[in-house]
Design a protein around this motif. Structure first.
Motif, PDB file in Angstrom:
ATOM      1  N   ALA A  81      -7.056 -38.589   8.646  1.00  0.00           N
ATOM      2  CA  ALA A  81      -6.180 -39.758   8.749  1.00  0.00           C
ATOM      3  C   ALA A  81      -4.964 -39.636   7.845  1.00  0.00           C
ATOM      4  CB  ALA A  81      -6.964 -41.020   8.417  1.00  0.00           C
ATOM      5  N   ILE A  82      -5.149 -39.154   6.638  1.00  0.00           N
ATOM      6  CA  ILE A  82      -4.020 -39.046   5.711  1.00  0.00           C
ATOM      7  C   ILE A  82      -3.015 -38.009   6.201  1.00  0.00           C
ATOM      8  CG2 ILE A  82      -3.336 -38.320   3.391  1.00  0.00           C
ATOM      9  CD1 ILE A  82      -5.806 -39.687   2.314  1.00  0.00           C
ATOM     10  N   VAL A  83      -3.503 -36.872   6.702  1.00  0.00           N
ATOM     11  CA  VAL A  83      -2.577 -35.859   7.233  1.00  0.00           C
ATOM     12  C   VAL A  83      -1.786 -36.428   8.406  1.00  0.00           C
ATOM     13  CG1 VAL A  83      -2.421 -33.620   8.381  1.00  0.00           C
ATOM     14  CG2 VAL A  83      -3.925 -33.906   6.399  1.00  0.00           C
ATOM     15  N   ALA A  84      -2.465 -37.149   9.302  1.00  0.00           N
ATOM     16  CA  ALA A  84      -1.763 -37.752  10.439  1.00  0.00           C
ATOM     17  C   ALA A  84      -0.801 -38.836   9.988  1.00  0.00           C
ATOM     18  CB  ALA A  84      -2.780 -38.319  11.434  1.00  0.00           C
ATOM     19  N   ALA A  85      -1.198 -39.643   9.006  1.00  0.00           N
ATOM     20  CA  ALA A  85      -0.325 -40.711   8.516  1.00  0.00           C
ATOM     21  C   ALA A  85       0.924 -40.140   7.857  1.00  0.00           C
ATOM     22  CB  ALA A  85      -1.087 -41.602   7.529  1.00  0.00           C
ATOM     23  N   ARG A  86       0.762 -39.077   7.093  1.00  0.00           N
ATOM     24  CA  ARG A  86       1.938 -38.458   6.461  1.00  0.00           C
ATOM     25  C   ARG A  86       2.925 -37.967   7.518  1.00  0.00           C
ATOM     26  NH1 ARG A  86      -0.362 -34.790   1.361  1.00  0.00           N
ATOM     27  NH2 ARG A  86      -1.038 -36.550   0.044  1.00  0.00           N
ATOM     28  N   GLU A  87       2.405 -37.357   8.591  1.00  0.00           N
ATOM     29  CA  GLU A  87       3.307 -36.898   9.643  1.00  0.00           C
ATOM     30  C   GLU A  87       4.013 -38.074  10.305  1.00  0.00           C
ATOM     31  OE1 GLU A  87       3.438 -34.026  13.583  1.00  0.00           O
ATOM     32  OE2 GLU A  87       1.611 -35.154  13.183  1.00  0.00           O
ATOM     33  N   ALA A  88       3.263 -39.143  10.578  1.00  0.00           N
ATOM     34  CA  ALA A  88       3.862 -40.316  11.230  1.00  0.00           C
ATOM     35  C   ALA A  88       4.951 -40.935  10.370  1.00  0.00           C
ATOM     36  CB  ALA A  88       2.778 -41.342  11.546  1.00  0.00           C
ATOM     37  N   ILE A  89       4.705 -41.051   9.073  1.00  0.00           N
ATOM     38  CA  ILE A  89       5.695 -41.657   8.179  1.00  0.00           C
ATOM     39  C   ILE A  89       6.931 -40.775   8.087  1.00  0.00           C
ATOM     40  CG2 ILE A  89       6.148 -42.319   5.787  1.00  0.00           C
ATOM     41  CD1 ILE A  89       3.106 -43.084   5.654  1.00  0.00           C
ATOM     42  N   ALA A  90       6.731 -39.470   7.969  1.00  0.00           N
ATOM     43  CA  ALA A  90       7.890 -38.568   7.936  1.00  0.00           C
ATOM     44  C   ALA A  90       8.681 -38.659   9.229  1.00  0.00           C
ATOM     45  CB  ALA A  90       7.420 -37.134   7.687  1.00  0.00           C
ATOM     46  N   ASP A  91       7.976 -38.742  10.352  1.00  0.00           N
ATOM     47  CA  ASP A  91       8.623 -38.845  11.660  1.00  0.00           C
ATOM     48  C   ASP A  91       9.434 -40.128  11.787  1.00  0.00           C
ATOM     49  OD1 ASP A  91       9.109 -38.146  14.426  1.00  0.00           O
ATOM     50  OD2 ASP A  91       7.559 -39.580  14.984  1.00  0.00           O
ATOM     51  N   SER A  92       8.982 -41.190  11.136  1.00  0.00           N
ATOM     52  CA  SER A  92       9.667 -42.483  11.232  1.00  0.00           C
ATOM     53  C   SER A  92      10.986 -42.515  10.477  1.00  0.00           C
ATOM     54  CB  SER A  92       8.760 -43.594  10.704  1.00  0.00           C
ATOM     55  OG  SER A  92       8.688 -43.567   9.284  1.00  0.00           O
ATOM     56  N   GLY A  93      11.156 -41.588   9.536  1.00  0.00           N
ATOM     57  CA  GLY A  93      12.360 -41.598   8.700  1.00  0.00           C
ATOM     58  C   GLY A  93      12.280 -42.573   7.553  1.00  0.00           C
ATOM     59  N   LEU A  94      11.165 -43.257   7.395  1.00  0.00           N
ATOM     60  CA  LEU A  94      10.991 -44.180   6.278  1.00  0.00           C
ATOM     61  C   LEU A  94      10.572 -43.419   5.033  1.00  0.00           C
ATOM     62  CD1 LEU A  94       9.105 -46.958   8.254  1.00  0.00           C
ATOM     63  CD2 LEU A  94      11.340 -47.249   7.148  1.00  0.00           C
ATOM     64  N   ASP A  95      10.920 -43.958   3.877  1.00  0.00           N
ATOM     65  CA  ASP A  95      10.618 -43.320   2.601  1.00  0.00           C
ATOM     66  C   ASP A  95       9.666 -44.216   1.815  1.00  0.00           C
ATOM     67  OD1 ASP A  95      10.479 -42.084   0.173  1.00  0.00           O
ATOM     68  OD2 ASP A  95      12.612 -42.244  -0.304  1.00  0.00           O
TER      69      ASP A  95
END
Length: 412
Positions: A81-95
């Motif tokens: 879940a954390i690996v997937a969440a990190r990818e999703a957040i990076a993809d969103s452009g949010l910091d």
């Protein structure tokens, strides 16, 4: 009192992260799903069992991806879940270092928790070594800890929730996340589902229930949704995480939006602990309610990513429900032919695939579908992906306990 929710506003999917048997990352996943290449294979961890194959994430190394200091404290379902969440957040452009953490929520679907951790502690204890049982067993095994650790990882200090509706959990999580945004409780929600329960005890139990395929001679073709020769699902692991925002907020910051969640609904069969209601009435009602929530008609939908588990009971019941709602005019697929059944993670993974289908104008094929069950009277895509513009789609999930959930997803 009126409870009409129609037309309440769309929610933007601004980030997607995937870790499944089809690969680590969205690109690897989408390429394999579009190709319709199955992932089921012999699993050394299940050697000697009646079902000795699974759909395991290839090459997943928690130490390498998360750092050993963090990974050793986490069961595998949380690592995914954390690996997937990190990818999703990076993809969103949010910091996450700059976002207002108090306005960021986390909602994750999970059902079985840290089975690997719990089974290891059980073996150690009954071997007569209670002093060797890890003090981290409870926090590693608890279902709710996935939301807690995702929140810690990204600094989300809003609501942290776990939904547990069996194999509908990931879809339920996205529906709850949507409600948090529409109510104004959050401005951003990191939401999805995860499961990693490919342990001997869990797989044995599922096999004893008659839920799993026993096609040991050819595991690659074992997951075959809607096929007349299907004999059960292939157990899988995986996580799908999405970053959700109100559509107006995403537009204001110039985000790239993959698709939008326009409707959601959940129902209960109130029928049986593990078997779906035979007519599919529960999932039919969920789909119709989700369409009403989105203020759309069945004629507005041209694609369904079905739950499609490859079990004898589910596929016929679900196909009947879809036929009553849509007839035979929508392109139906089950991506479980590629990924297997990731249980609580499945709904969020498939919602991500549905968003990508709308974004790219392509419906993936149902892998391994060679001879369709004549009782399945819907247009199931098989053989090769079907390309063309898509106007709106539905993603469905069904789970033990009679849990049903449906999402209506529209293009960005």
């Amino acid at each position: 009192m009126s409870h009409d929710r129609r037309g309440r506003g769309d929610i933007a999917i601004s980030g997607i992260g995937l870790v499944t048997a089809a690969g680590i990352g969205v690109t690897a996943n989408w390429q394999r799903v579009i190709a319709g290449t199955a992932t089921a294979a012999q699993d050394a961890a299940l050697a000697g069992l009646a079902t000795d194959f699974s759909c395991r994430v290839p090459g997943f190394d928690g130490d390498a991806l998360l750092g050993r200091r963090l990974a050793w404290r986490l069961d595998r379902f949380v690592q995914l879940a954390i690996v997937a969440a990190r990818e999703a957040i990076a993809d969103s452009g949010l910091d996450p270092a700059a976002w207002p953490g108090e306005r960021v929520g986390v909602v994750v679907g999970n059902s079985l928790g840290g089975t690997e951790t719990v089974e290891r502690a059980h073996r150690t204890f009954y071997a007569g070594d209670p002093d060797d049982v890890s003090p981290l067993t409870v926090p590693m095994g608890m279902v709710n800890m996935v939301a807690g650790y995702v929140a810690m990882d990204c600094g989300a200090r809003g609501p942290g929730l776990v939904t547990a509706t069996a194999c509908a959990s990931g879809t339920t999580a996205l529906g709850v996340a949507r409600d948090l945004l529409l109510s104004g409780a959050c401005d951003i929600v990191v939401a999805g589902g995860t499961e990693s329960a490919l342990t001997p005890a869990t797989v044995t139990t599922l096999g004893r229930m008659g839920a799993l395929s026993v096609r040991r001679s050819d595991p690659a073709t074992a997951s075959r949704p809607f096929d007349i020769d299907r004999d059960g699902f292939v157990a899988a692991e995986g996580a799908g995480m999405l970053v959700l925002e109100r559509a107006g907020d995403a537009r204001s910051r110039g985000a790239r939006v993959h698709a939008r969640i326009a409707g959601y609904a959940a129902t209960a069969d109130a029928h049986h602990a593990t078997a779906p209601e035979p007519t599919g009435a529960g999932i039919e009602r969920a789909v119709r309610l989700a369409l009403a929530d989105a203020a759309l008609a069945p004629e507005d939908i041209d694609h369904v990513n079905a739950h499609g588990t490859s079990t004898p009971l589910n596929d016929v019941a679900e196909a009947g429900a879809l036929h009553r709602v849509f007839g035979d005019r929508v392109a139906v697929t089950s991506t479980k032919g590629v990924t297997g059944h990731a249980l609580a993670g499945a709904g969020a993974i498939e919602a991500a695939y549905t968003a990508l289908a709308l974004r790219d104008g392509v419906v993936p094929p149902t892998a391994n579908l060679q001879r369709i069950d004549p009782r399945v009277e819907v247009d199931v895509v098989a053989g090769a992906a079907r390309r063309g513009p898509l106007t709106a789609a539905v993603s469905t999930s069904m789970g033990f306990g009679g849990n049903n959930a449906a999402l209506v997803i529209t293009p960005a």
